[in-house]
Design a protein around this motif. Sequence first.
Motif, PDB file in Angstrom:
ATOM      1  N   LEU A   1      31.856  -2.832  32.475  1.00  0.00           N
ATOM      2  CA  LEU A   1      32.473  -3.832  33.352  1.00  0.00           C
ATOM      3  C   LEU A   1      33.709  -3.285  34.064  1.00  0.00           C
ATOM      4  O   LEU A   1      33.895  -3.524  35.263  1.00  0.00           O
ATOM      5  CB  LEU A   1      32.839  -5.079  32.537  1.00  0.00           C
ATOM      6  N   LYS A   2      34.537  -2.535  33.349  1.00  0.00           N
ATOM      7  CA  LYS A   2      35.753  -1.990  33.948  1.00  0.00           C
ATOM      8  C   LYS A   2      35.420  -1.038  35.099  1.00  0.00           C
ATOM      9  O   LYS A   2      36.012  -1.105  36.177  1.00  0.00           O
ATOM     10  CB  LYS A   2      36.582  -1.266  32.882  1.00  0.00           C
TER      11      LYS A   2
ATOM     12  N   THR B   1      33.908  -2.900  38.074  1.00  0.00           N
ATOM     13  CA  THR B   1      34.942  -3.618  38.825  1.00  0.00           C
ATOM     14  C   THR B   1      35.722  -2.652  39.699  1.00  0.00           C
ATOM     15  O   THR B   1      36.015  -2.937  40.871  1.00  0.00           O
ATOM     16  CB  THR B   1      35.892  -4.343  37.856  1.00  0.00           C
ATOM     17  N   THR B   2      36.048  -1.493  39.146  1.00  0.00           N
ATOM     18  CA  THR B   2      36.789  -0.480  39.911  1.00  0.00           C
ATOM     19  C   THR B   2      36.004  -0.032  41.130  1.00  0.00           C
ATOM     20  O   THR B   2      36.555   0.113  42.227  1.00  0.00           O
ATOM     21  CB  THR B   2      37.089   0.740  39.019  1.00  0.00           C
ATOM     22  N   HIS B   3      34.695   0.167  40.969  1.00  0.00           N
ATOM     23  CA  HIS B   3      33.853   0.678  42.055  1.00  0.00           C
ATOM     24  C   HIS B   3      33.098  -0.433  42.790  1.00  0.00           C
ATOM     25  O   HIS B   3      32.248  -0.138  43.641  1.00  0.00           O
ATOM     26  CB  HIS B   3      32.866   1.705  41.508  1.00  0.00           C
ATOM     27  N   ASN B   4      33.425  -1.682  42.462  1.00  0.00           N
ATOM     28  CA  ASN B   4      32.836  -2.846  43.137  1.00  0.00           C
ATOM     29  C   ASN B   4      31.312  -2.787  43.163  1.00  0.00           C
ATOM     30  O   ASN B   4      30.679  -3.135  44.162  1.00  0.00           O
ATOM     31  CB  ASN B   4      33.381  -2.987  44.567  1.00  0.00           C
ATOM     32  N   TYR B   5      30.725  -2.309  42.052  1.00  0.00           N
ATOM     33  CA  TYR B   5      29.265  -2.251  41.911  1.00  0.00           C
ATOM     34  C   TYR B   5      28.605  -1.421  43.026  1.00  0.00           C
ATOM     35  O   TYR B   5      27.447  -1.636  43.354  1.00  0.00           O
ATOM     36  CB  TYR B   5      28.680  -3.658  41.898  1.00  0.00           C
TER      37      TYR B   5
END
Length: 333
Positions: free
Chosen positions: A120-121, A124-128
């Motif tokens: 998840l982290k 979130t950082t790479h916006n999927y």
Amino acid sequence: MAQRPLPFERNIHELEQHLETLEMQQQPSTETLEAIKNMRAEIVRLRREVFDNLDPWQIVQVARHEDRPQTLDYLELIFDEFLELHGDRAYGDDRAILTGFARIDGRKVLFVGQHKGRNLKERTTHNYGMAHPEGYRKAIQKMQMAAKFRLPIISFIDTAGAYPGVGAEERGQAYQIAYNLREMSRLGTPVVSAVLSEGGSGGAIGIGVSNYICMLQYAYYSVISPEGCAGILWKHVKHADKAARALRFTAKDLLEFGVIDKAISEPFGGAHRNPRQAANNLKIELIQALRQFSDMQPDELIAHRYDRFRRIGVFEETKISEAEGEATAAEAN
């Protein structure tokens, strides 16, 4: 073994679990050893039977497998060096798209790739892997710099699509992707792209206007996701499997249509079964593609890229006789 079996792999997964139990025995009997041998052969047979006959929706499931290698995995396995370049000099650094200088087989290249993330982290950082306008702006700026210094460009496509949020639209998402398409078509340096898993809509083509496009065997490359297509045509995502068949977006189909130049074989059971072998297959193809265009001049590369995309979708019309038309209609009925 993969952590999560796909729906069509459940029988194979049960056999693998049974095999694992037998192999853990300290002093197996002759009968047990024979059972292990037979079970291994049966697993290979079943897996070959299943993966040689995957339908388009099953290919989508393989492409989205949680253990499937992603851009950062391939960066580590394929390239000898990677120096990341950040920012778009206007708004920010979109981590959905990674850019930087890299080295492959002793050759310096500029790398651009979409990364989704695993936990998840990281997601979130790479916006999927769904980029904002600043991500595409960063990509084209680095590509234009590469063209200035005659560095080949390698792009890895792996996204469900560009980010569709309000903020992205307010900052000119559609304009920026269109701008990338135009500017990539003008780059006077070789551009080689690889579709790793998902190649969705303008988010994929925004870094994919290339001289050469290859695609992993169990990836898909499409104007829309099967769920999006099902929602538009059948008003419900439960028809995603039907949409997948209609879209004809598998590597086999796209090679036939001339949309891609090469379908790259994956390890037995998919890239997640053996990421290192998958990376080696992809590396060989990238090196060969770069060599193919290494001696071409900028004008030749631009003309080649233009002709390549102009050929996509070409068809011929022929006039048939009235009798032939009636025969065709009769067959259809």
